[in-house]
Design a protein around this motif. Structure first.
Motif, mmCIF file in Angstrom:
data_model
loop_
_atom_site.group_PDB
_atom_site.id
_atom_site.type_symbol
_atom_site.label_atom_id
_atom_site.label_comp_id
_atom_site.label_asym_id
_atom_site.label_seq_id
_atom_site.Cartn_x
_atom_site.Cartn_y
_atom_site.Cartn_z
ATOM 1 N N ASP A 36 48.423 24.458 -7.669
ATOM 2 C CA ASP A 36 48.185 23.033 -7.915
ATOM 3 C C ASP A 36 48.192 22.718 -9.407
ATOM 4 O OD1 ASP A 36 47.936 22.705 -5.241
ATOM 5 O OD2 ASP A 36 45.800 22.239 -5.224
ATOM 6 N N SER A 37 48.783 21.586 -9.761
ATOM 7 C CA SER A 37 48.709 21.117 -11.142
ATOM 8 C C SER A 37 47.278 20.686 -11.441
ATOM 9 C CB SER A 37 49.657 19.934 -11.362
ATOM 10 O OG SER A 37 50.994 20.323 -11.142
ATOM 11 N N VAL A 38 46.789 21.007 -12.612
ATOM 12 C CA VAL A 38 45.421 20.648 -12.992
ATOM 13 C C VAL A 38 45.411 19.198 -13.460
ATOM 14 C CG1 VAL A 38 43.503 21.134 -14.538
ATOM 15 C CG2 VAL A 38 44.879 23.024 -13.632
ATOM 16 N N ASN A 39 44.743 18.339 -12.730
ATOM 17 C CA ASN A 39 44.679 16.915 -13.062
ATOM 18 C C ASN A 39 43.242 16.456 -13.279
ATOM 19 O OD1 ASN A 39 43.831 17.124 -10.403
ATOM 20 N ND2 ASN A 39 44.751 15.185 -9.769
ATOM 21 N N TYR A 40 42.407 17.356 -13.817
ATOM 22 C CA TYR A 40 40.996 17.034 -13.980
ATOM 23 C C TYR A 40 40.410 17.792 -15.169
ATOM 24 C CZ TYR A 40 40.619 21.574 -11.667
ATOM 25 O OH TYR A 40 40.763 22.907 -11.342
ATOM 26 N N THR A 41 39.261 17.310 -15.623
ATOM 27 C CA THR A 41 38.456 17.999 -16.631
ATOM 28 C C THR A 41 37.007 17.991 -16.145
ATOM 29 O OG1 THR A 41 38.125 15.927 -17.861
ATOM 30 C CG2 THR A 41 39.962 17.342 -18.543
ATOM 31 N N THR A 42 36.159 18.780 -16.792
ATOM 32 C CA THR A 42 34.734 18.799 -16.443
ATOM 33 C C THR A 42 33.907 18.383 -17.655
ATOM 34 O OG1 THR A 42 34.604 21.163 -16.992
ATOM 35 C CG2 THR A 42 35.030 20.563 -14.682
ATOM 36 N N SER A 43 32.769 17.764 -17.391
ATOM 37 C CA SER A 43 31.925 17.268 -18.472
ATOM 38 C C SER A 43 30.493 17.142 -17.962
ATOM 39 C CB SER A 43 32.436 15.906 -18.972
ATOM 40 O OG SER A 43 32.351 14.933 -17.938
ATOM 41 N N GLY A 44 29.610 16.621 -18.831
ATOM 42 C CA GLY A 44 28.232 16.368 -18.420
ATOM 43 C C GLY A 44 27.291 17.512 -18.731
ATOM 44 N N PHE A 45 26.301 17.713 -17.879
ATOM 45 C CA PHE A 45 25.197 18.641 -18.129
ATOM 46 C C PHE A 45 25.663 20.078 -18.365
ATOM 47 C CE2 PHE A 45 22.104 21.716 -16.459
ATOM 48 C CZ PHE A 45 21.021 21.447 -17.279
ATOM 49 N N SER A 46 26.497 20.604 -17.457
ATOM 50 C CA SER A 46 26.923 22.006 -17.559
ATOM 51 C C SER A 46 28.331 22.180 -16.998
ATOM 52 C CB SER A 46 25.934 22.912 -16.814
ATOM 53 O OG SER A 46 26.316 24.269 -16.925
ATOM 54 N N PRO A 47 29.353 21.826 -17.769
ATOM 55 C CA PRO A 47 30.740 21.940 -17.282
ATOM 56 C C PRO A 47 31.116 23.362 -16.889
ATOM 57 C CG PRO A 47 30.642 20.604 -19.259
ATOM 58 C CD PRO A 47 29.293 21.225 -19.103
ATOM 59 N N SER A 48 30.543 24.358 -17.572
ATOM 60 C CA SER A 48 30.880 25.755 -17.283
ATOM 61 C C SER A 48 30.353 26.224 -15.937
ATOM 62 C CB SER A 48 30.338 26.667 -18.386
ATOM 63 O OG SER A 48 28.927 26.591 -18.458
ATOM 64 N N SER A 49 29.501 25.417 -15.293
ATOM 65 C CA SER A 49 28.950 25.797 -13.990
ATOM 66 C C SER A 49 29.906 25.484 -12.845
ATOM 67 C CB SER A 49 27.605 25.095 -13.760
ATOM 68 O OG SER A 49 26.649 25.537 -14.698
ATOM 69 N N PHE A 50 31.048 24.847 -13.160
ATOM 70 C CA PHE A 50 32.101 24.661 -12.160
ATOM 71 C C PHE A 50 32.946 25.924 -12.108
ATOM 72 C CE2 PHE A 50 31.283 20.171 -13.165
ATOM 73 C CZ PHE A 50 31.263 19.606 -11.895
ATOM 74 N N ASN A 51 33.210 26.419 -10.913
ATOM 75 C CA ASN A 51 34.040 27.605 -10.748
ATOM 76 C C ASN A 51 34.771 27.554 -9.410
ATOM 77 O OD1 ASN A 51 33.383 29.605 -13.056
ATOM 78 N ND2 ASN A 51 31.353 28.915 -12.392
ATOM 79 N N PHE A 52 35.913 28.209 -9.349
ATOM 80 C CA PHE A 52 36.654 28.291 -8.097
ATOM 81 C C PHE A 52 35.906 29.185 -7.119
ATOM 82 C CE2 PHE A 52 39.988 27.516 -11.304
ATOM 83 C CZ PHE A 52 40.498 26.332 -10.798
ATOM 84 N N THR A 53 35.989 28.838 -5.843
ATOM 85 C CA THR A 53 35.369 29.642 -4.796
ATOM 86 C C THR A 53 36.437 30.068 -3.795
ATOM 87 O OG1 THR A 53 34.856 27.638 -3.520
ATOM 88 C CG2 THR A 53 33.141 28.474 -5.000
#
Length: 309
Positions: free
Chosen positions: A109-126
Motif C-alpha cells: 500500500d502507498s503510505v498516505n498518512y502521518t502520525t502525530s500527537g501524544f506518542s506517534p512512535s506508539s503506532f506500529n503494524f500488527t
C-alpha cells in the motif's frame, strides 16, 4: 550552397504553414494540431501513481491530462487543481461516486498518512494473531490482508495520538462521502486487561486542510464506570456511525456486565466505525485519534476507506 539554403528555407516555411500532425492519416482535420486515426487501437495517456500526480501539481500546465492508475480515473489540470474527467453517475452528471482512497496497511500500500500527537512512535503494524496469554486470544490482529495498524502506550493524560491521512481534493465527488474503518481492542500479555471508558478512538473531519477539525464520532472502551477492561476481536459485528451534519456522538458497547475483564462478542463488539455525509471539500482531511492508559492495551484499526456513494 545557395540552392541548398533555399530548399531548407522552403521546407521550414512549408512546415510552419502546415503545422498539423497526422498519425495513420494523410490529411489531418483542419481543426486539429494532432489527428490520430485508428479503427482498432486507442490513445494511451501517461499512467501515474496518485503521489506522482500530486508532485506534478507545481509544474503542471493548464490542460494537462494524466491517468491515476491507483484511483482508476482520468484527471485534468485546470490551472489550479486536478479535475476528475471520468464523471460517473450523479445528478447533473458533474459529480462522481466511487473510492477516493483506501488504506489496508499492507506492504504494497502507498503510505498516505502521518502520525502525530501524544506518542506517534506508539503506532506500529500488527500481524499474525494474539496469543493464549492475550485476550481475546488466538485472534487475528488485522481484519483484511495480513496487517493492521496498532496503537499501545501508557497515557493517563487527556492528550490523544493521531493517525492523519493526507489532504484530498474531493470536490468532484458527491456529498454522500463516507469514511470508515474496522477496529478491535486487545489485552496484551494479560487476560484481565482491556479498554476503560477513558480509552477512546475518534474520527475527526476537517474541510480546510487540517486547520480546524470536528470530532464526529468517539468510541470508548468500558461501557460504564464499573464495566471496565473490555476487549474484542475483529470478528464482532457491532457498528458505530454518525452523520457529518449531526453533532459529535459517543458510542460504546451496550453490554450490561458490570465486571472487569469482559470479552465482547457479536453485536456487542463494535468493530466498524463510520461517518457519513461528509462534504465534498477540495481540502478534505481526516484523522483518527486514539488513547489508552496502559501499555498492555492495544487498539488495532484496518480496512480504512473514504468513498462516495
Amino acid at each position: 550552397m545557395t540552392k541548398k539554403l533555399f530548399m531548407i528555407a522552403s521546407m521550414a516555411i512549408f512546415s510552419t504553414a502546415y503545422s498539423q500532425v497526422g498519425i495513420n492519416i494523410e490529411s489531418p482535420h483542419v481543426s486539429s494540431a494532432l489527428d490520430v486515426t485508428s479503427d482498432t487501437k486507442g490513445f494511451l495517456v501517461p499512467r501515474l501513481t496518485t503521489a506522482a500526480i500530486t508532485s506534478l501539481s507545481g509544474t503542471a500546465s493548464e490542460g494537462l491530462i494524466v491517468y491515476d492508475k491507483q484511483q482508476k480515473t482520468f484527471l485534468g489540470w485546470n490551472g489550479t487543481k486536478w479535475v476528475n474527467l471520468g464523471f460517473e453517475g450523479s445528478s447533473g452528471g458533474n459529480l462522481q461516486t466511487g473510492v477516493i482512497f483506501t488504506q489496508g496497511f499492507e506492504t504494497s500500500d502507498s503510505v498516505n498518512y502521518t502520525t502525530s500527537g501524544f506518542s506517534p512512535s506508539s503506532f506500529n503494524f500488527t500481524s499474525g494473531s494474539s496469543t493464549a496469554s492475550d485476550a481475546p486470544g488466538s485472534s487475528a490482529l488485522f481484519s483484511e490482508g495480513t496487517r493492521g495498524y496498532g496503537y499501545s502506550t501508557s497515557n493517563t493524560s487527556a492528550t490523544v495520538s493521531y493517525l492523519e491521512f493526507n489532504t484530498v481534493d474531493a470536490s468532484s465527488y458527491t456529498n454522500n462521502i463516507t469514511f470508515s474503518f474496522d477496529v478491535a481492542a486487545f489485552s496484551v500479555g494479560s487476560t484481565t486487561n482491556g479498554m476503560e471508558n477513558t480509552d477512546v478512538v475518534t474520527i475527526d473531519i476537517s474541510t480546510d486542510g487540517g486547520a480546524n477539525y470536528n470530532t464526529k464520532l468517539t468510541l470508548t472502551g468500558g461501557n460504564s464506570s464499573t464495566a471496565t477492561n473490555v476487549r474484542w476481536a475483529f470478528t464482532g459485528s457491532g457498528t458505530g456511525t454518525n452523520s457529518y451534519s449531526s453533532s459529535g456522538i459517543t458510542v460504546t458497547s451496550s453490554n450490561t456486565n458490570t465486571g472487569s475483564g469482559v470479552t465482547l462478542t457479536g453485536a456487542q463488539a463494535i468493530t466498524k466505525l463510520s461517518v457519513t455525509g461528509i462534504p465534498n471539500s477540495s481540502q478534505l482531511k481526516i484523522r483518527v485519534g486514539v488513547r489508552d492508559n496502559a501499555a498492555t492495551e492495544l487498539w488495532v484499526i484496518d480496512n480504512v476507506k473514504l468513498q462516495a456513494f
